[in-house]
Design a protein around this motif. Structure first.
Motif, PDB file in Angstrom:
ATOM      1  N   LYS A  46       0.831  -1.208   0.000  1.00  0.00           N
ATOM      2  CA  LYS A  46       0.000   0.000   0.000  1.00  0.00           C
ATOM      3  C   LYS A  46       0.863   1.255   0.000  1.00  0.00           C
ATOM      4  CE  LYS A  46      -4.134  -1.853   2.311  1.00  0.00           C
ATOM      5  NZ  LYS A  46      -4.957  -1.795   3.530  1.00  0.00           N
ATOM      6  N   THR A  47       1.945   1.242   0.768  1.00  0.00           N
ATOM      7  CA  THR A  47       2.863   2.377   0.806  1.00  0.00           C
ATOM      8  C   THR A  47       3.472   2.620  -0.569  1.00  0.00           C
ATOM      9  OG1 THR A  47       3.404   2.049   3.147  1.00  0.00           O
ATOM     10  CG2 THR A  47       5.026   3.224   1.807  1.00  0.00           C
ATOM     11  N   LEU A  48       3.881   1.549  -1.229  1.00  0.00           N
ATOM     12  CA  LEU A  48       4.498   1.669  -2.551  1.00  0.00           C
ATOM     13  C   LEU A  48       3.500   2.181  -3.581  1.00  0.00           C
ATOM     14  CD1 LEU A  48       6.523  -1.670  -2.540  1.00  0.00           C
ATOM     15  CD2 LEU A  48       7.446   0.648  -2.229  1.00  0.00           C
ATOM     16  N   GLU A  49       2.269   1.698  -3.510  1.00  0.00           N
ATOM     17  CA  GLU A  49       1.273   2.150  -4.485  1.00  0.00           C
ATOM     18  C   GLU A  49       0.930   3.620  -4.255  1.00  0.00           C
ATOM     19  OE1 GLU A  49      -1.841  -0.157  -6.682  1.00  0.00           O
ATOM     20  OE2 GLU A  49      -3.033   0.570  -5.002  1.00  0.00           O
ATOM     21  N   GLN A  50       0.842   4.027  -3.021  1.00  0.00           N
ATOM     22  CA  GLN A  50       0.574   5.434  -2.747  1.00  0.00           C
ATOM     23  C   GLN A  50       1.687   6.317  -3.312  1.00  0.00           C
ATOM     24  OE1 GLN A  50       0.146   6.367   1.425  1.00  0.00           O
ATOM     25  NE2 GLN A  50      -0.816   8.339   1.015  1.00  0.00           N
ATOM     26  N   ALA A  51       2.919   5.806  -3.307  1.00  0.00           N
ATOM     27  CA  ALA A  51       4.062   6.556  -3.830  1.00  0.00           C
ATOM     28  C   ALA A  51       4.206   6.403  -5.343  1.00  0.00           C
ATOM     29  CB  ALA A  51       5.338   6.089  -3.148  1.00  0.00           C
ATOM     30  N   SER A 402      13.220   2.643   4.305  1.00  0.00           N
ATOM     31  CA  SER A 402      13.929   3.048   3.093  1.00  0.00           C
ATOM     32  C   SER A 402      12.971   3.550   2.025  1.00  0.00           C
ATOM     33  CB  SER A 402      14.748   1.871   2.546  1.00  0.00           C
ATOM     34  OG  SER A 402      15.798   1.536   3.426  1.00  0.00           O
ATOM     35  N   TYR A 403      11.799   2.906   1.930  1.00  0.00           N
ATOM     36  CA  TYR A 403      10.839   3.278   0.893  1.00  0.00           C
ATOM     37  C   TYR A 403      10.011   4.495   1.301  1.00  0.00           C
ATOM     38  CZ  TYR A 403      12.365  -1.170  -0.876  1.00  0.00           C
ATOM     39  OH  TYR A 403      13.148  -2.193  -1.336  1.00  0.00           O
ATOM     40  N   VAL A 404       9.684   4.610   2.576  1.00  0.00           N
ATOM     41  CA  VAL A 404       8.951   5.788   3.050  1.00  0.00           C
ATOM     42  C   VAL A 404       9.799   7.038   2.859  1.00  0.00           C
ATOM     43  CG1 VAL A 404       7.995   6.918   5.090  1.00  0.00           C
ATOM     44  CG2 VAL A 404       7.537   4.485   4.679  1.00  0.00           C
ATOM     45  N   GLU A 405      11.068   6.961   3.231  1.00  0.00           N
ATOM     46  CA  GLU A 405      11.963   8.110   3.119  1.00  0.00           C
ATOM     47  C   GLU A 405      12.164   8.498   1.651  1.00  0.00           C
ATOM     48  OE1 GLU A 405      15.969   9.612   5.404  1.00  0.00           O
ATOM     49  OE2 GLU A 405      15.810   7.495   4.894  1.00  0.00           O
ATOM     50  N   PHE A 406      12.335   7.492   0.781  1.00  0.00           N
ATOM     51  CA  PHE A 406      12.506   7.770  -0.639  1.00  0.00           C
ATOM     52  C   PHE A 406      11.254   8.426  -1.213  1.00  0.00           C
ATOM     53  CE2 PHE A 406      12.598   6.589  -5.166  1.00  0.00           C
ATOM     54  CZ  PHE A 406      13.883   6.981  -5.510  1.00  0.00           C
ATOM     55  N   ALA A 407      10.083   7.908  -0.809  1.00  0.00           N
ATOM     56  CA  ALA A 407       8.822   8.455  -1.315  1.00  0.00           C
ATOM     57  C   ALA A 407       8.598   9.884  -0.835  1.00  0.00           C
ATOM     58  CB  ALA A 407       7.660   7.567  -0.881  1.00  0.00           C
ATOM     59  N   GLU A 408       8.914  10.164   0.412  1.00  0.00           N
ATOM     60  CA  GLU A 408       8.619  11.473   0.974  1.00  0.00           C
ATOM     61  C   GLU A 408       9.605  12.559   0.526  1.00  0.00           C
ATOM     62  OE1 GLU A 408       8.430  10.994   5.198  1.00  0.00           O
ATOM     63  OE2 GLU A 408       6.415  10.071   5.146  1.00  0.00           O
ATOM     64  N   HIS A 409      10.862  12.191   0.327  1.00  0.00           N
ATOM     65  CA  HIS A 409      11.882  13.210   0.105  1.00  0.00           C
ATOM     66  C   HIS A 409      12.446  13.249  -1.311  1.00  0.00           C
ATOM     67  CE1 HIS A 409      11.840  14.123   4.361  1.00  0.00           C
ATOM     68  NE2 HIS A 409      12.028  12.845   4.643  1.00  0.00           N
ATOM     69  N   VAL A 410      12.577  12.091  -1.953  1.00  0.00           N
ATOM     70  CA  VAL A 410      13.223  12.045  -3.267  1.00  0.00           C
ATOM     71  C   VAL A 410      12.207  12.090  -4.400  1.00  0.00           C
ATOM     72  CG1 VAL A 410      14.759  10.729  -4.783  1.00  0.00           C
ATOM     73  CG2 VAL A 410      15.197  10.810  -2.320  1.00  0.00           C
TER      74      VAL A 410
END
Length: 461
Positions: A46-51, A402-410
């Motif tokens: 779900k986190t990945l799809e949201q991103a 790792s994926y939350v940080e990448f999604a939010e910042h990069v």
């Protein structure tokens, strides 16, 4: 000139605790120790799809890597891909909790008969409405081969010959066994499917005899999106003929460009459009709001990483026990039937001399690591895209961090630069990747469409 396309992004994961960056699971925030918990994976999907990630990409093994310092104790002690659970079992649950995320699963030619594998993948492609990808591997550990009744690993190039027959069987089932309009389901007449449009494949080869027909009617993609990871000459020839996406681990953009350009020539030689193969580079990211913060976080990650487990993993991929070699032993003095891509990568990374075991240990721990601010990371990703890379397999230190940080910042910076998508394109995961739901006519699997005799002729013969 055509506008450069956004990069595709896949989350590189494994249904285990310690996948690539061994030792990082000890970080207080790391949750990959929850790999047995289905909710852990559903939450990540779900986190990945949201991103707006394109894929969750599951690596897999069906055996231990070869011994390290004489036995397999190191793997158990450090959790080096053991325990390791079957990713295919997760896939339908992840499909039911997402709508657009591609689900790529690794399955070896060794572990499952092609008839049964084709049936499972078609079922999953139906269940996910066309969002399945298959990473084709040949299994590089002797333990895996012994687990399936063999004395040891088959020679490298022979494994790819085996793989070619394997994919030919599943292509025949997926592409040739059912015509598109064979399934009728007419309640009034009682006719469920048109017998003349369902075909047995009658495959007889060196390793397999499969009569058919395929037991599953055509799924949205028929054949899943095809990933492959080999960088050896045999692996690249196989990818040139079969793959739609290739996972690479080049040490820098210049090396990636050389590999990509050469592989595209092989694709053209196989009668396909060279652009029909997308290259996914494996990278990990250490992100800071400043260079100083990013450098500090990189040092903290290095403190967690276990170098001996890194080298045990790399040695296992080579099919040899590097625990018995002096660190200054030249790699060229070591003969292996394991994965050749590791040796190619090492020689590209150390181009001015013959690399050693020490180089392997030191470089692998930082392989593909990009450290910096979001803007600096975007600068680096532009260089990879300019080299011909079309996607990134994002390697994690921690899940989900790792994926939350990448999604939010990069990702916001990447979107602003046209390096990442803001939303999903419609259709199957192949349509999202290539613009079409089915394989093109130039793919060898397409040659099996309409290739089999009608059943009426068989019955009357």
């Amino acid at each position: 000139m055509a506008q450069p396309q956004p990069l595709k992004f896949a989350a590189f994961a494994m249904n285990t605790t310690s996948h690539i960056l061994h030792g990082a699971w000890r970080a207080p925030e790391a949750q990959q120790t929850n790999f047995n918990d289905l909710d852990h994976w559903i939450s990540l999907a779900k986190t990945l799809e949201q991103a707006k990630f394109d894929f969750i990409f599951f690596a897999d093994v069906v055996g231990l890597y070869d011994d390290y310092q004489g036995d397999w104790k190191k793997f158990v002690d450090s959790g080096l891909q053991i325990p390791s659970n079957d990713p295919l079992v997760l896939a339908s649950a992840l499909a039911s909790h997402t709508e657009n995320l591609g689900i790529a699963v690794t399955s070896s030619i060794l572990q499952e008969h092609p008839f049964d594998f084709a049936r499972k993948i078609s079922t999953l492609d139906h269940a996910s409405r066309g969002r399945v990808a298959w990473n084709i591997v040949t299994s590089l550990s002797s333990n895996a081969w012994r687990n399936f009744g063999y004395d040891g690993i088959t020679r490298h190039d022979d494994r790819y010959a085996w793989a070619q027959e394997y994919v030919d069987v599943v292509y025949k089932l997926w592409e040739g066994s059912w015509d598109d309009d064979a399934l009728i389901q007419d309640k009034e007449s009682g006719l469920h499917a048109d017998f003349d449009k369902v075909h047995k494949i009658h495959h007889v080869g060196e390793r397999y005899r499969v009569e058919g027909p395929h037991l599953v009617a055509p799924s949205p993609q028929r054949t899943p999106v095809l990933f492959q990871a080999g960088s050896s000459p045999a692996g690249r020839r196989f990818a040139a003929r079969n793959a739609e996406a290739q996972f690479i681990v080049s040490p820098n953009p210049a090396a990636a460009k050389g590999l990509i350009d050469d592989t595209r020539r092989l694709v053209a030689g196989a009668g396909r459009d060279p652009q029909d193969l997308t290259f996914f580079q494996g990278l990990s990211f250490v992100i800071g709001s400043t260079e100083e913060e990013a450098a500090r976080k990189a040092r903290e990650l290095d403190d967690l990483i276990d170098p001996s487990t890194i080298i045990a993993h790399s040695a296992g991929g080579l099919g040899i026990d590097l625990g018995h070699y002096d660190l200054d032993t030249p790699i060229g003095d070591i003969e292996t039937q394991g994965t050749q891509s590791t040796l190619l990568w090492l020689r590209e990374a150390v181009s001015d001399r013959e690399p050693t075991v020490r180089d392997l240990a030191e470089l692998r721990s930082r392989s593909g690591r990009v450290v910096g601010t979001p803007e600096q990371i975007a600068d680096r990703l532009e260089l990879w895209r300019d080299a011909g890379v079309g996607g990134v397999n994002v390697i994690n230190a921690t899940i989900p961090g790792s994926y939350v940080e990448f999604a939010e910042h990069v990702l916001p910076v990447l979107c602003d630069r046209g390096l990442a998508q803001r939303d999903y394109a419609p259709g199957t995961v192949r349509a999202k990747l290539t613009g079409r739901d089915r394989l093109p006519d130039t793919h060898p699997a397409a040659g099996y469409r309409g290739a089999f005799t009608t059943n009426r002729e068989e019955v009357s013969a």
